[in-house]
Design a protein around this motif. Structure first.
Motif, short mmCIF file in Angstrom:
data_model
loop_
_atom_site.label_atom_id
_atom_site.label_comp_id
_atom_site.label_asym_id
_atom_site.label_seq_id
_atom_site.Cartn_x
_atom_site.Cartn_y
_atom_site.Cartn_z
N HIS A 174 0.82 -1.22 0.00
CA HIS A 174 0.00 0.00 0.00
C HIS A 174 0.85 1.26 0.00
O HIS A 174 0.40 2.31 -0.42
CB HIS A 174 -0.95 0.00 1.19
N PHE A 175 2.11 1.14 0.48
CA PHE A 175 3.01 2.30 0.49
C PHE A 175 3.09 2.92 -0.91
O PHE A 175 3.05 4.14 -1.07
CB PHE A 175 4.39 1.84 0.96
N TYR A 176 3.19 2.06 -1.90
CA TYR A 176 3.27 2.55 -3.29
C TYR A 176 1.90 2.97 -3.81
O TYR A 176 1.78 3.93 -4.57
CB TYR A 176 3.81 1.46 -4.21
N LEU A 177 0.88 2.21 -3.41
CA LEU A 177 -0.44 2.45 -4.01
C LEU A 177 -1.11 3.70 -3.45
O LEU A 177 -2.16 4.11 -3.93
CB LEU A 177 -1.35 1.23 -3.81
N LEU A 178 -0.50 4.32 -2.44
CA LEU A 178 -1.07 5.56 -1.89
C LEU A 178 -0.37 6.79 -2.44
O LEU A 178 -0.62 7.91 -1.98
CB LEU A 178 -0.98 5.55 -0.36
N ALA A 179 0.51 6.58 -3.39
CA ALA A 179 1.22 7.70 -4.01
C ALA A 179 0.59 8.00 -5.37
O ALA A 179 0.02 7.09 -5.99
CB ALA A 179 2.69 7.36 -4.17
N PRO A 180 0.70 9.23 -5.84
CA PRO A 180 0.08 9.57 -7.14
C PRO A 180 0.93 9.05 -8.31
O PRO A 180 1.54 9.81 -9.04
CB PRO A 180 0.05 11.10 -7.12
N ILE A 181 0.97 7.76 -8.40
CA ILE A 181 1.81 7.13 -9.42
C ILE A 181 0.97 6.13 -10.19
O ILE A 181 0.22 5.35 -9.59
CB ILE A 181 3.03 6.46 -8.72
N ARG A 183 -0.13 2.91 -12.01
CA ARG A 183 0.27 1.54 -11.70
C ARG A 183 1.26 1.02 -12.75
O ARG A 183 2.15 0.25 -12.44
CB ARG A 183 -0.96 0.63 -11.63
#
Lengths: 354, 326
Positions: A174-181, A183
């Motif tokens: 989730h660390f990555y999935l909560l950033a405006p990036i 997929r």
């Protein structure tokens, strides 16, 4: 926009690198990668030690190769010993019917074993202490049958499957999935991080193996080999290593996204790749190993101990031209990553069920 | 402080200032996560209240796109959760997941997160330290997160969620594990953020805390929203339970006799210390008007306060004994 994507990819790579290179759970990848180097190192050490011993022996019992080659079957033991002097070792076995004696001589490069049957020279065996030609074939066999098919294969399983599946298990994705990036950008960053890690680990191992291959030989022989195709061989082996990481990496990254237990698809891919030798020509081409083998500079000799029935099943396909093989691998990788990216777009964080 | 990304010209369309759930359901296979949720959450502090499994975290994960709705649609200030590129510039989420990327210090954790935005090193450093200061964790920021206490992990997650200055903050049980002092500081921070015009959406199971901090509450039970709005508004709508009012006065017995003359009063009970009276009434507004007249007749009233105008009571009335908060 592209510059932002690159900045994000670099941020992902930076984070993943530390995890990939220094993870305790990834230690076995290093062991797997450097096992052949260990083997070639042991071989090089053994050859150098034996050669040193033979040189010490020959200093006490100098025998030239010409003299050794002048010995012919049918000569008596005395005739041989008059010509060559005392052997470096002697062994005698006496039975009720006859006496067999073995005498060993060396010129420092080769061992000559003379077998006498009741005092008459029956057989001459010559073994080179080491042969670069033979070692090149051994290298090709180890490279194709162990290093690419098993070491790189399982190394990629360990590194690429952890990129998504490992983080789902650790409950940290989730660390990555909560950033405006996007997929897709995240997938690209993770894939490149895995690719850099595997390419660095496995090409280092390939280069080290190659160095250990030529280490026991004198500089003249090595120089002659390197000037006559050796550098191309090294480049090809390094290239195949990198391409194997590229191809298998994409397969196992996608497997980590699609399957809850990625070891099952890994097993299926392993069986498929291992069966490649026996697949019909058309099916051979739907595999990573087929293209990689087409790029290997020396064809590994088939296993001499192979069951004849199995040997009958081996099918041959025209090797793919190098450019086509490289393009094919890139295409397969791109297709797999495309489907991986589609899956990543709909990926949910549901740690309870993962 | 300015709120990032806010429109400067003219008032935004109403949807662009709300968190909107439109008939949202989410099932995990056969298991219900949330069902038919329709909400419009305005700026301010909104608390999601409910026991374990009531759907609080599912609602938050739906808001942030970590899970997708089976049915219905969600808009966060006009942005769909399917668009993480836009969404996470508006929104920060402090999850209840207690795992962190391995080997990072607190400051590296916040910094690394900001680098994922594509922002420069210098800007990320600045924003990370600003957020760490805001949660009062500067002293521990250069220590490994793995060695943090529960409270410190909560604070570093909070710092991560506010570091990019989002307009919507979603915080899953953010007060868990905090000591009383830090808890008070954190609540003050929520108020500060809400006063800046942000949405602060908090889940909690500690009801008196919810009372203290919330502008509005959303009560959840078994995946359904059972009530939403300001606590007093929700309370007054529960007609089957009379409102309770505690009156401190010098003559509680006399007051009891007087209030019983009113139709709307259903019960009057002397307080244990004999210094007050607990009244139950079906019409609180009428009762308060009447109390002014009673006070003129020689009864000195020290204080009048609602006794069950809080989340605890509201929750108890609405969900009753069928379940309890964890």
């Amino acid at each position: 926009m592209m510059s932002q994507y690159w900045a994000q990819i670099r941020a992902v790579i930076r984070l993943e690198m530390k995890k990939t290179f220094l993870a305790k759970r990834g230690l076995w990848v290093y062991l797997l990668a450097f096992a052949p180097a260990l083997m070639f190192g042991a071989h090089a050490f053994d050859v150098m030690r034996t050669r040193q011993y033979q040189h010490e022996v020959i200093a006490g019992h100098p025998v030239s190769r010409n003299l050794l080659d002048s010995i012919k079957p049918g000569m008596t033991m005395d005739e041989v010993q008059v010509k060559l002097g005392d052997p470096t070792s002697r062994r005698t076995v006496t039975t009720r019917r006859r006496t067999r004696t073995w005498l060993r001589y060396t010129d420092g490069e080769s061992q000559y074993d003379f077998t006498f049957n009741d005092d008459e020279l029956e057989r001459i065996s010559v073994h080179e202490i080491a042969s670069l030609q033979e070692d090149k074939l051994i290298f090709a066999t180890v490279f194709q049958f162990f290093f690419v098919r098993l070491a790189i294969f399982f190394g990629c399983v360990g590194i690429f499957m952890n990129l998504f599946r490992g983080e789902l298990i650790d409950k940290s994705l989730h660390f990555y999935l909560l950033a405006p990036i996007r997929r897709e950008v995240l997938l690209a960053g993770k894939y490149l991080a895995g690719l850099i890690a595997t390419v660095v680990i496995f090409t280092t191992s390939t280069a080290l193996q190659f160095w250990l291959l030529v280490l026991p030989y004198d500089s003249a022989s090595v120089s002659q080999y390197m000037q006559n195709g050796g550098w191309q061989h090294l480049a090809a082996y390094l290239g195949v290593t990198a391409l194997a990481c590229l191809g298998y990496g994409s397969v196992f990254l996608a497997a980590g996204l699609f399957f809850r237990n990625p070891l099952i698809p890994a097993g299926i891919v392993l069986v498929w790749e291992s069966a490649n030798l026996f697949l019909p020509a058309a099916l051979k081409k739907i595999s990573v190993i087929f293209y990689l083998q087409s790029l290997c500079p020396i064809v590994a000799p088939p296993d001499r101990d192979m069951n004849p029935l199995l040997a009958l099943l081996i099918s041959s396909a025209e090797p793919t031209p190098a450019a086509l093989a490289v393009a094919g691998l890139f295409a397969v990788t791109a297709v797999i990553l495309f489907f991986g990216a589609r899956k990543a777009r709909t990926l949910e964080i549901n740690y309870g069920t993962d | 402080m300015s709120v990032s990304g806010q429109e400067k010209t003219g008032p935004p369309p109403i949807e662009q200032s709300l968190v909107v759930f439109d008939n949202v359901s989410r099932f995990y296979g056969e298991v219900l996560g949330v069902n038919r949720v329709t909400l419009s959450i305005p700026p301010g502090i909104t608390s999601l209240v409910g026991p374990n499994g009531s759907g609080k975290t599912t609602l938050m994960n739906l808001m942030t796109g970590l899970v997708r709705p089976t049915r219905g649609s969600i808009r966060i200030l006009g942005v769909t959760p399917d668009d993480p590129e836009k969404l996470f510039r508006l929104l920060g989420y402090s999850t209840q997941f207690d795992s962190f990327p391995k080997g990072l210090t607190g400051s590296q954790f916040v910094y690394s997160f900001l680098r994922l935005f594509g922002t420069s090193h210098a800007e990320c450093e600045k924003q990370a330290w600003k957020a760490i200061e805001r949660v009062n964790l500067v002293d521990a920021a250069n220590r490994k997160v793995a060695g943090y206490s529960k409270g410190m992990r909560q604070r570093i997650k909070l710092a991560q969620s506010i570091a990019h200055d989002p307009r919507v903050l979603v915080l899953d049980e953010p007060l868990n594990g905090l000591d009383p002092l830090v808890r008070a500081e954190t609540i003050a921070l929520f108020r500060e953020l809400a006063a800046e015009g942000r949405h602060v959406i908090v889940s909690s199971h500690i009801l008196h805390e919810v009372d203290m901090i919330s502008d509005q509450v959303i009560l959840l039970s078994n995946g359904y929203v059972v009530a939403e709005g300001k606590i007093s508004g929700v309370r007054s709508e529960i007609s089957e339970h009379p409102m309770q009012v505690l009156i401190r006065c010098n003559k509680p017995e006399a007051l009891a006799a007087r209030v019983f003359e009113q139709d709307s009063v259903v019960e009057a009970r002397l307080h244990a210390d004999k210094g007050g009276l607990l009244i139950k009434t079906r019409d609180a507004d009428r009762f308060y008007r009447l109390l002014n007249q009673i006070a003129l007749n020689g009864i000195e009233i020290e204080s009048v306060a609602p006794a069950d105008d809080n989340v605890n009571s509201v929750y108890e009335y609405l969900i009753g004994g069928e379940e309890s908060t964890k």
